[in-house]
Design an enzyme around this catalytic site. Structure first.
Site, PDB file in Angstrom:
ATOM      1  N   ASP A 176       0.812  -1.220   0.000  1.00 29.51           N
ATOM      2  CA  ASP A 176       0.000   0.000   0.000  1.00 29.51           C
ATOM      3  C   ASP A 176       0.846   1.271   0.000  1.00 29.51           C
ATOM      4  O   ASP A 176       1.823   1.367   0.730  1.00 29.51           O
ATOM      5  CB  ASP A 176      -0.894  -0.028   1.251  1.00 29.51           C
ATOM      6  CG  ASP A 176      -1.955   1.052   1.210  1.00 29.51           C
ATOM      7  OD1 ASP A 176      -2.208   1.596   0.126  1.00 29.51           O
ATOM      8  OD2 ASP A 176      -2.523   1.339   2.282  1.00 29.51           O
ATOM      9  N   GLU A 197      -2.943  -0.206  -8.715  1.00 24.85           N
ATOM     10  CA  GLU A 197      -3.698   0.999  -8.354  1.00 24.85           C
ATOM     11  C   GLU A 197      -2.802   2.225  -8.412  1.00 24.85           C
ATOM     12  O   GLU A 197      -1.675   2.210  -7.922  1.00 24.85           O
ATOM     13  CB  GLU A 197      -4.300   0.866  -6.951  1.00 24.85           C
ATOM     14  CG  GLU A 197      -4.921   2.164  -6.448  1.00 24.85           C
ATOM     15  CD  GLU A 197      -5.965   1.983  -5.366  1.00 24.85           C
ATOM     16  OE1 GLU A 197      -6.780   1.040  -5.469  1.00 24.85           O
ATOM     17  OE2 GLU A 197      -5.966   2.781  -4.415  1.00 24.85           O
TER      18      GLU A 197
END
Ligand code: ZN
Length: 497
Positions: free
Chosen positions: A168, A277
């Site tokens: 992340d 992402e």
């Protein structure tokens, strides 16, 4: 550990023992591969996978022999890799763009069983492992700790619906390489280092000035493509005048180039699917829909397969509390962001997405139920709620410590709680302590001080809270599970799933 022998004897016959004093049996974990039986148990606060039978799987697992009948295998990194090899469902996987996903960051390595129960049977897939480098550093955990915890939780729950693991908010190439080598199924590339903060606030004059430094060929390519052109995007009409085009080029050209490089160099070279992402949300200014289009259009034309993209939305998405801002304006802009994402065929991603109950129905409606939402700290706050309920003394000490160290935590997080509004501990009885977790300011106080609380040591170099904290949660794991099912369940319900 010889007392585990009767449990192993039963297991060898394909039977599952009942819980007994000091022994908890995770029945859903029971699984058989060829001639080998496995079952997860907790013996005196320590979890093991009991293994019995004959075969390669049995030989591959490391553990302590139990009376020659089987072995008790600790939840180590090596044993996790063995599970990953034999049981597909224990390894992270990508989900692509056809189904909603929810990031369920678990700073403690204890939340996944509750998360699994929450999403089971719903039209949404869990990204159980999701920690930023910042979170890992602040809690003294490694990326493999995070992956181990998720895989063992999946095994414990016998959950075969698939789960993701997200490296992340990664900025550095070396971290991306490392995360991929460990088997994460998702990479969230944080482009904030490539987005010039000074441009965000610059006047049109400064922009025009700065633009003189852009190489002629770059300028020409963008101008030919965008200047005074109108793009019909899923019912939206988007056009660039010179000022807005120059601003977008200055803001995003470097991020676009970097993202393309990362995609070509790492993501596309993996021999498995990766949910890639792009995050352009960690900036000061709101991402205008036209900027979102600009970035996406460039990435897609350069051959990047985007699975999700996180713009910075209007209003404030502060950690752990509801949306702050103009909900009507949010609806107007979210609709446009969703149309753009749908046009290009990726998912809109909502960061700091926990507790945004006011806007969840809007997100559900305009994304048509296809989105990625990230949550993290809220899962930690549910752990605090459990502590407040079952160990008031510990809660009080942590609360006092958090107040004393709040300023330090602000180095890492942007929150603006009014701490003067938090009720004084002296005026709150033990059975009311959990109410703090319904108070925005107290939530944010704990939200940002987690690293300090979990790593605090006294002058004898011993943890001040950590050991008692984990022991308490371990003894009350069912309470923690129930708290998550209720709290994250409310997210999923309002998200329409
Ligand atoms: Zn973000």
């Amino acid at each position: 550990m010889e007392h585990l022998l009767p449990t192993i004897d039963l297991l060898a016959q394909g039977k599952i023992a009942s819980d007994s004093a000091g022994l908890k049996v995770y029945k859903e974990s029971h699984t058989t591969s060829d001639d080998v039986h496995l079952l997860m148990v907790k013996d005196q606060a320590e979890k093991y996978i009991l293994a019995t039978g004959n075969g390669q799987l049995y030989d591959d697992l490391e553990g302590t022999d139990i009376g020659g009948k089987g072995k008790a295998c600790p939840l180590t990194y090596e044993n996790r890799l063995v599970l990953n090899r034999y049981f597909d469902y224990t390894a992270p996987r990508a989900f692509g763009t056809e189904i909603a996903t929810i990031g369920l960051g678990d700073r403690l390595g204890l939340a996944s069983p509750g998360h699994i129960e929450t999403v089971k049977g719903k039209e949404i897939k869990p990204v159980l492992a999701q920690q930023s480098i910042r979170e890992l550093t602040l809690t003294n955990r490694s990326m493999t700790d995070m992956l181990d915890a998720a895989a063992f939780a999946v095994f414990q729950e016998g959950y075969k619906g698939g789960y993701g693991a997200d490296g992340d908010h990664i900025k550095e190439e070396s971290d991306i390489k490392y995360a991929l080598s460990l088997g994460v199924s998702m990479i969230t590339l944080d482009c904030s280092d490539q987005i010039d903060k000074t441009i965000e606030e610059a006047s049109d004059e400064v922009i025009a000035e700065e633009f003189n430094n852009v190489p002629e060929e770059v300028k020409q390519r963008y101008f030919d493509k965008y200047l005074n052109k109108t793009f019909e995007v899923n019912g939206l009409s988007l056009s660039f005048d010179e000022a807005s085009l120059m601003r977008n080029i200055l803001l995003y050209d470097e991020a676009i180039t970097y993202t393309t490089h990362i995609y070509n160099e790492y993501i596309s070279k993996e021999d498995r699917a990766i949910d890639f992402e792009i995050s352009i949300d960690e900036t000061e200014t709101v991402t205008a829909p036209i900027s979102h289009f600009f970035v996406a259009n460039e990435l897609i034309e350069r051959g990047v397969t985007v699975v999700s993209l996180a713009p910075r939305f209007c209003g404030e998405f502060q950690k752990g509390i509801d949306y702050i801002g103009d909900v009507e304006q949010f609806e107007v802009e979210l609709r446009e962001h969703a149309l753009i994402a749908e046009h290009f065929g990726y998912k809109l991603s909502i960061h700091s997405g926990s507790d945004k109950f006011m806007v969840f129905p809007i997100i559900a409606r305009y994304t048509k139920g296809i989105f990625h939402v990230k949550t993290a700290g809220t899962n930690w706050l549910e752990a605090i709620r459990v502590i407040a309920n079952v160990n008031p003394g510990l809660y009080r000490r942590m609360h006092t410590f958090a107040l004393e160290n709040f300023e330090e935590a602000l180095k890492y997080y942007h929150v603006t709680p009014d701490l003067d509004s938090v009720a004084s501990l002296d005026n709150v009885s033990d059975d009311q302590l959990a109410e703090y977790m319904n108070d925005d300011a107290a939530r944010q106080l704990f939200h940002v001080t987690y690293g300090l609380i979990l790593t605090a040591k006294d002058d004898k170099d011993e943890f001040v809270f950590r050991d008692e904290f984990f022991k308490t949660l371990d003894e009350h794991e069912d309470d923690y599970r129930a708290a998550l099912v209720s709290h994250i369940g409310r997210h999923i319900e309002l998200l329409g799933l």
